[in-house]
Design a protein around this motif. Structure first.
Motif, short mmCIF file in Angstrom:
data_model
loop_
_atom_site.label_atom_id
_atom_site.label_comp_id
_atom_site.label_asym_id
_atom_site.label_seq_id
_atom_site.Cartn_x
_atom_site.Cartn_y
_atom_site.Cartn_z
N ALA A 130 38.36 -60.50 -61.83
CA ALA A 130 38.14 -61.33 -60.65
C ALA A 130 36.78 -62.03 -60.73
O ALA A 130 35.81 -61.48 -61.22
N ILE A 131 36.71 -63.28 -60.21
CA ILE A 131 35.50 -64.08 -60.32
C ILE A 131 34.35 -63.50 -59.51
O ILE A 131 33.18 -63.60 -59.90
N GLU A 132 34.64 -62.83 -58.37
CA GLU A 132 33.56 -62.32 -57.54
C GLU A 132 32.75 -61.21 -58.21
O GLU A 132 31.69 -60.82 -57.71
N ILE A 133 33.22 -60.73 -59.37
CA ILE A 133 32.44 -59.71 -60.08
C ILE A 133 31.11 -60.29 -60.57
O ILE A 133 30.17 -59.53 -60.86
N SER A 134 30.98 -61.61 -60.62
CA SER A 134 29.71 -62.22 -61.00
C SER A 134 28.61 -61.84 -60.01
O SER A 134 27.45 -61.64 -60.40
N VAL A 135 28.96 -61.72 -58.74
CA VAL A 135 27.99 -61.32 -57.72
C VAL A 135 27.60 -59.85 -57.92
O VAL A 135 26.42 -59.50 -57.86
N TRP A 136 28.58 -59.00 -58.17
CA TRP A 136 28.29 -57.58 -58.40
C TRP A 136 27.37 -57.42 -59.60
O TRP A 136 26.44 -56.62 -59.58
N HIS A 137 27.67 -58.18 -60.65
CA HIS A 137 26.88 -58.06 -61.88
C HIS A 137 25.43 -58.44 -61.63
O HIS A 137 24.51 -57.80 -62.16
N SER A 138 25.21 -59.46 -60.81
CA SER A 138 23.83 -59.86 -60.49
C SER A 138 23.12 -58.76 -59.71
O SER A 138 21.93 -58.50 -59.92
N LEU A 139 23.84 -58.09 -58.81
CA LEU A 139 23.24 -57.01 -58.03
C LEU A 139 22.94 -55.79 -58.90
O LEU A 139 21.90 -55.14 -58.73
N TRP A 140 23.86 -55.47 -59.82
CA TRP A 140 23.63 -54.34 -60.72
C TRP A 140 22.44 -54.61 -61.64
O TRP A 140 21.67 -53.70 -61.96
N THR A 141 22.31 -55.85 -62.08
CA THR A 141 21.18 -56.22 -62.95
C THR A 141 19.85 -56.00 -62.22
O THR A 141 18.90 -55.44 -62.77
N ILE A 142 19.80 -56.42 -60.96
CA ILE A 142 18.58 -56.25 -60.16
C ILE A 142 18.31 -54.77 -59.90
O ILE A 142 17.17 -54.32 -59.91
N SER A 143 19.38 -53.98 -59.67
CA SER A 143 19.20 -52.57 -59.33
C SER A 143 18.62 -51.75 -60.48
O SER A 143 18.12 -50.64 -60.27
N ARG A 144 18.68 -52.29 -61.70
CA ARG A 144 18.10 -51.57 -62.83
C ARG A 144 16.58 -51.59 -62.81
O ARG A 144 15.93 -50.88 -63.59
N GLY A 145 16.01 -52.40 -61.94
CA GLY A 145 14.56 -52.44 -61.81
C GLY A 145 13.86 -53.36 -62.78
O GLY A 145 12.63 -53.34 -62.88
N ASN A 146 14.62 -54.16 -63.53
CA ASN A 146 14.00 -55.09 -64.47
C ASN A 146 13.33 -56.26 -63.73
O ASN A 146 13.89 -56.79 -62.78
N LYS A 147 12.16 -56.62 -64.16
CA LYS A 147 11.46 -57.75 -63.55
C LYS A 147 12.12 -59.06 -63.97
O LYS A 147 12.53 -59.21 -65.13
#
Length: 350
Positions: A130-147
């Protein structure tokens, strides 16, 4: 991505949230009911399908709240690798046995028939995802704590592309195996949960031999179980981030409340999904067809929002689609939109 929607306009931000609320229960119920059916197929029908679904959802919620999803995520990557390898072997075995195209036993069906159009729409809805997984992926990327940096963006892009490419390859293999081993033999998916997943796992045992049944039953169960975790985490992450964006509370209090929003939205998602599953437990195929069709119809909206975000003024011109890739992107958006409008016209007006 959510911040990007907000910069496009409040209308884009709230439109996404409305669509998320309207679709999240169906998407969660779709992956959960298959996971529950696979559990029933693997461990036996000691309890009903809806009870298996309730057990799966309780375990998922407990693990996500405790925060031990990282271990499962590592397990998922290895199980996906096994699934890809076994799927490729099964494809080679099926092609070697039956050839590249369905046998003469396959029924004659026109691509413009009602059955074909409904199947294509349901297929594309989640193929490869599903296309909306792009939003989840952006949130997961941020949650890893990477600057935020170009290196972080590059790593996130590579991670996304690997997962998406894997899903794309599996999508083609699944459709091909189904066309050879089911459609090609004049067989369709059953409505009942036990029979449905039996056919799903049976695709592999038919190609690889009876020895592979237990292996593939375990692998497909873990793969779908992990997918259930991902979906159950993705939607609450959206509501958590949305709360942080619109709340006027002090930062410390905002973060504290945001965690509560995550837990509450997770609980609401689980209860709502289970309620849908309890109504569709007798016809798992109807639920999956409905869920994937909803994803297909809503996909153009997500796609256009994403395009608006990436073409925004705050995105570096070097990172925007350019030249032939921009033409390709716009062509895909137009095609997706036209096909969705055609389906709605065909379904409700024609």
């Amino acid at each position: 991505m959510l911040d990007g929607y907000k910069k496009v306009g409040n209308w884009a931000f709230y439109l996404f949230l409305i669509l998320t609320f309207l679709t999240m229960f169906f998407v969660q119920s779709g992956v959960t009911i298959v996971t529950a059916a696979l559990a029933m197929n693997l461990f036996g029908d000691v309890i009903s399908l809806s009870q298996w679904a309730a057990l799966v959802l309780v375990i998922v919620c407990a693990v996500l709240i405790i925060g031990h999803y990282k271990l499962l995520n590592i397990l998922l990557k290895w199980m996906m690798l096994v699934l890809v390898v076994c799927s490729l072997i099964a494809w080679f075995a099926a092609v070697g046995k039956l050839g590249f195209s369905p046998s003469a036993q396959a029924p004659e069906i026109s691509l413009t028939s009602a059955a074909s159009i409904a199947f294509i729409v349901a297929l594309i809805g989640w193929m490869p995802t599903a296309i909306e997984i792009s939003v989840w992926h952006s949130l997961w990327t941020i949650s890893r704590g990477n600057k935020p940096s170009k290196e972080t963006a590059k790593n996130a892009s590579i991670d996304f592309n690997i997962g998406y490419l894997t899903s794309f390859v599996l999508a083609i293999i699944f459709v091909w195996l189904g066309s050879l081993l089911m459609f090609g033999q004049g067989e369709g998916f059953a409505k009942g949960a036990a029979a449905f997943v039996g056919q799903l796992v049976g695709i592999y045992s038919n190609a690889l031999g009876d020895w592979s049944w237990l292996l593939m039953a375990i692998v497909t169960f873990i793969a779908l179980f992990s997918t259930t975790f991902a979906v159950a985490d993705g939607f609450p992450q959206v509501w958590k981030r949305a709360f942080v964006m619109i709340s006027t509370l002090p930062p410390a209090e905002k973060n504290k409340r945001a965690n509560k929003v995550y837990i509450i939205s997770l609980a609401i998602l689980a209860v709502g999904s289970w309620w849908i599953i309890s109504d569709f437990s007798a016809d798992i195929k109807a639920l999956l067809d409905f869920v994937t069709t909803v994803s297909f119809v809503s996909a153009p909206i997500y796609a256009w929002l994403n395009y608006k975000v990436i073409m925004g003024a705050d995105v570096d011109d070097k990172l925007k689609p350019q030249g032939w890739f921009k033409i390709y992107t716009l062509s895909c958006l137009v095609l997706l939109t036209v096909f969705s409008i055609f389906f709605l016209w065909w379904k409700f007006i024609s």
